[in-house]
Write a protein that holds these residues in place. Sequence first.
Motif, PDB file in Angstrom:
ATOM      1  N   UNK A  78      37.799  36.446  36.386  1.00  0.00           N
ATOM      2  CA  UNK A  78      37.622  36.444  37.839  1.00  0.00           C
ATOM      3  C   UNK A  78      36.180  36.728  38.221  1.00  0.00           C
ATOM      4  N   UNK A  79      35.617  37.770  37.650  1.00  0.00           N
ATOM      5  CA  UNK A  79      34.251  38.179  38.010  1.00  0.00           C
ATOM      6  C   UNK A  79      33.243  37.104  37.621  1.00  0.00           C
ATOM      7  N   UNK A  80      33.292  36.671  36.383  1.00  0.00           N
ATOM      8  CA  UNK A  80      32.343  35.646  35.928  1.00  0.00           C
ATOM      9  C   UNK A  80      32.608  34.315  36.621  1.00  0.00           C
ATOM     10  N   UNK A  81      33.892  33.980  36.780  1.00  0.00           N
ATOM     11  CA  UNK A  81      34.222  32.698  37.387  1.00  0.00           C
ATOM     12  C   UNK A  81      33.820  32.587  38.839  1.00  0.00           C
ATOM     13  N   UNK A  98      41.614  30.907  39.926  1.00  0.00           N
ATOM     14  CA  UNK A  98      42.796  30.769  40.783  1.00  0.00           C
ATOM     15  C   UNK A  98      43.078  32.093  41.499  1.00  0.00           C
ATOM     16  N   UNK A  99      43.805  31.994  42.609  1.00  0.00           N
ATOM     17  CA  UNK A  99      44.202  33.187  43.343  1.00  0.00           C
ATOM     18  C   UNK A  99      45.021  34.130  42.453  1.00  0.00           C
ATOM     19  N   UNK A 103      44.386  38.130  41.588  1.00  0.00           N
ATOM     20  CA  UNK A 103      45.345  39.176  41.934  1.00  0.00           C
ATOM     21  C   UNK A 103      45.814  39.961  40.702  1.00  0.00           C
ATOM     22  N   UNK A 104      46.016  39.281  39.582  1.00  0.00           N
ATOM     23  CA  UNK A 104      46.459  40.010  38.388  1.00  0.00           C
ATOM     24  C   UNK A 104      45.394  40.988  37.928  1.00  0.00           C
ATOM     25  N   UNK A 125      35.252  39.275  45.862  1.00  0.00           N
ATOM     26  CA  UNK A 125      36.499  38.895  45.196  1.00  0.00           C
ATOM     27  C   UNK A 125      37.699  39.189  46.088  1.00  0.00           C
ATOM     28  N   UNK A 126      37.719  38.603  47.262  1.00  0.00           N
ATOM     29  CA  UNK A 126      38.894  38.701  48.120  1.00  0.00           C
ATOM     30  C   UNK A 126      39.871  37.630  47.666  1.00  0.00           C
ATOM     31  N   UNK A 127      40.926  38.055  46.989  1.00  0.00           N
ATOM     32  CA  UNK A 127      41.765  37.125  46.231  1.00  0.00           C
ATOM     33  C   UNK A 127      42.422  36.057  47.096  1.00  0.00           C
ATOM     34  N   UNK A 128      42.767  36.374  48.324  1.00  0.00           N
ATOM     35  CA  UNK A 128      43.455  35.411  49.179  1.00  0.00           C
ATOM     36  C   UNK A 128      42.583  34.204  49.511  1.00  0.00           C
TER      37      UNK A 128
END
Length: 282
Positions: A78-81, A98-99, A103-104, A125-128
């Motif tokens: 998530x962070x790198x992506x 992906x969302x 979230x995971x 990184x606001x997942x929504x």
Amino acid sequence: MEVSFFCGLLVVTMTIVSCSGDGECEEIMVPLCRGLVGYTHTRLPNRFNHTTQRRVYRIIEPYWPFIDNDCHKNFRLTLCGAFLPKCTPGNSTVELPCRETCFSAKRACSPKLKQGGLKWPNKYLKCKRFRRKKHGSCRKPVRKRLTPQPLRYGFCEQNTFSACANLSIQLRSLPNMFLQSDERIIQIEMDQYELLLQSRCHDNLPFLLCGIFAPFCPTVQQPYVLPCRETCDEVKSACQGAFRRLYRDLRWPAKLQCHRYPSGSSQFPCATPNDAVSLVQN
């Protein structure tokens, strides 16, 4: 309806749309992402309008310990992506996480971040705001256990890392000071410095890298010995210019910052290339 950014411009949308950026694909050099996210190239500026990997590195570096501590496999993705999205030559768009990936990671890592004095970086990184995996191409989550694997403790084992083959001290202990015990991950991180090793900026660079990532075991009585700060200072002084030239102007990596390591004049044992042989013989 949510506010997000498209190529540096404020737009109103339901999800974050992949931004094509203005440049070509470039090789990922940021050490907490390089070789560890399943792709090798990105395109900048990213959706936060960061134009250099140096800027990205400065922002995400504080989260490196939590990635090493493996609060969740999807945190690195998530962070790198988000900051260094996947770029495929010939494709006009980049691929974001992906969302579900976000979230995971957030569920598993937010408590650990809080314990370490940090918060989940909602600014970035606001997942929504990420698209769901069923709505198009995105970096899907790793569907593995939510609890980290236990550390493997191994003291005074044969050092099998490639950069350490010719050192006087051939025994090492794990986990290292970054709580890494997965030899595959450690080898990938050490391989990131191959360009620097090839530059021959300092003869003691292999000694420093090996002692940092796989602490020395000179004797059974001293099974965990780090390189001395003085050796680190010498290597850093000689090599940080080459590092910047070879790695897209990145600053000297956090794991190689010399204040982390004991001085030869302190009460804690440390190793230098000059006394390595005598340490083995003790």
